[in-house]
Design a protein around this motif. Structure first.
Motif, PDB file in Angstrom:
ATOM      1  N   LEU A 149       2.388   3.032   1.450  1.00  0.00           N
ATOM      2  CA  LEU A 149       1.936   1.843   0.714  1.00  0.00           C
ATOM      3  C   LEU A 149       2.347   1.917  -0.751  1.00  0.00           C
ATOM      4  CD1 LEU A 149      -1.660   1.407   2.202  1.00  0.00           C
ATOM      5  CD2 LEU A 149       0.305  -0.113   2.540  1.00  0.00           C
ATOM      6  N   VAL A 150       2.210   3.090  -1.344  1.00  0.00           N
ATOM      7  CA  VAL A 150       2.597   3.268  -2.751  1.00  0.00           C
ATOM      8  C   VAL A 150       4.104   3.099  -2.910  1.00  0.00           C
ATOM      9  CG1 VAL A 150       2.734   4.955  -4.634  1.00  0.00           C
ATOM     10  CG2 VAL A 150       0.621   4.716  -3.332  1.00  0.00           C
ATOM     11  N   LYS A 151       4.876   3.757  -2.033  1.00  0.00           N
ATOM     12  CA  LYS A 151       6.346   3.690  -2.109  1.00  0.00           C
ATOM     13  C   LYS A 151       6.857   2.263  -1.977  1.00  0.00           C
ATOM     14  CE  LYS A 151       8.510   6.011   0.932  1.00  0.00           C
ATOM     15  NZ  LYS A 151       9.193   6.914   1.864  1.00  0.00           N
ATOM     16  N   ASN A 152       6.223   1.467  -1.130  1.00  0.00           N
ATOM     17  CA  ASN A 152       6.686   0.103  -0.865  1.00  0.00           C
ATOM     18  C   ASN A 152       5.996  -0.945  -1.728  1.00  0.00           C
ATOM     19  OD1 ASN A 152       8.394   1.089   1.150  1.00  0.00           O
ATOM     20  ND2 ASN A 152       6.762   1.043   2.648  1.00  0.00           N
ATOM     21  N   SER A 153       5.215  -0.505  -2.690  1.00  0.00           N
ATOM     22  CA  SER A 153       4.479  -1.424  -3.548  1.00  0.00           C
ATOM     23  C   SER A 153       5.409  -2.136  -4.531  1.00  0.00           C
ATOM     24  CB  SER A 153       3.420  -0.650  -4.340  1.00  0.00           C
ATOM     25  OG  SER A 153       2.920  -1.440  -5.391  1.00  0.00           O
ATOM     26  N   PRO A 154       5.361  -3.471  -4.589  1.00  0.00           N
ATOM     27  CA  PRO A 154       6.195  -4.195  -5.554  1.00  0.00           C
ATOM     28  C   PRO A 154       5.807  -3.869  -7.002  1.00  0.00           C
ATOM     29  CG  PRO A 154       4.798  -5.720  -4.311  1.00  0.00           C
ATOM     30  CD  PRO A 154       4.597  -4.365  -3.732  1.00  0.00           C
ATOM     31  N   ILE A 155       4.563  -3.531  -7.232  1.00  0.00           N
ATOM     32  CA  ILE A 155       4.118  -3.194  -8.588  1.00  0.00           C
ATOM     33  C   ILE A 155       4.760  -1.878  -9.029  1.00  0.00           C
ATOM     34  CG2 ILE A 155       2.107  -2.539  -9.977  1.00  0.00           C
ATOM     35  CD1 ILE A 155       0.508  -4.513  -8.203  1.00  0.00           C
ATOM     36  N   ILE A 156       4.798  -0.885  -8.136  1.00  0.00           N
ATOM     37  CA  ILE A 156       5.422   0.397  -8.460  1.00  0.00           C
ATOM     38  C   ILE A 156       6.926   0.198  -8.675  1.00  0.00           C
ATOM     39  CG2 ILE A 156       5.932   2.719  -7.606  1.00  0.00           C
ATOM     40  CD1 ILE A 156       2.995   2.338  -8.424  1.00  0.00           C
TER      41      ILE A 156
END
Length: 59
Positions: free
Chosen positions: A37-44
């Protein structure tokens, strides 16, 4: 208040117990899901692009 005093207050606080014990296997499985979820987060992704454009982070 100093940072040491704040640390001591936080560490001495009572916290509610976890709902249940989690096995190492469950923990690892859940950690992998969270990492995806973190890796694919648009915000990240946006944050990473911002750092790259500032020259603060390079691939």
């Amino acid at each position: 208040m100093t940072s040491r005093e704040i640390s001591m207050k936080v560490l001495s606080m009572n916290s509610p117990p976890f709902g249940r014990t989690v096995s190492e296997r469950e923990w690892l499985k859940n950690s992998a899901k969270i990492w995806e979820l973190v890796k694919n987060s648009p915000i990240i992704a946006e944050y990473s692009r911002t750092l790259q454009s500032c020259g603060m982070f390079r691939r």
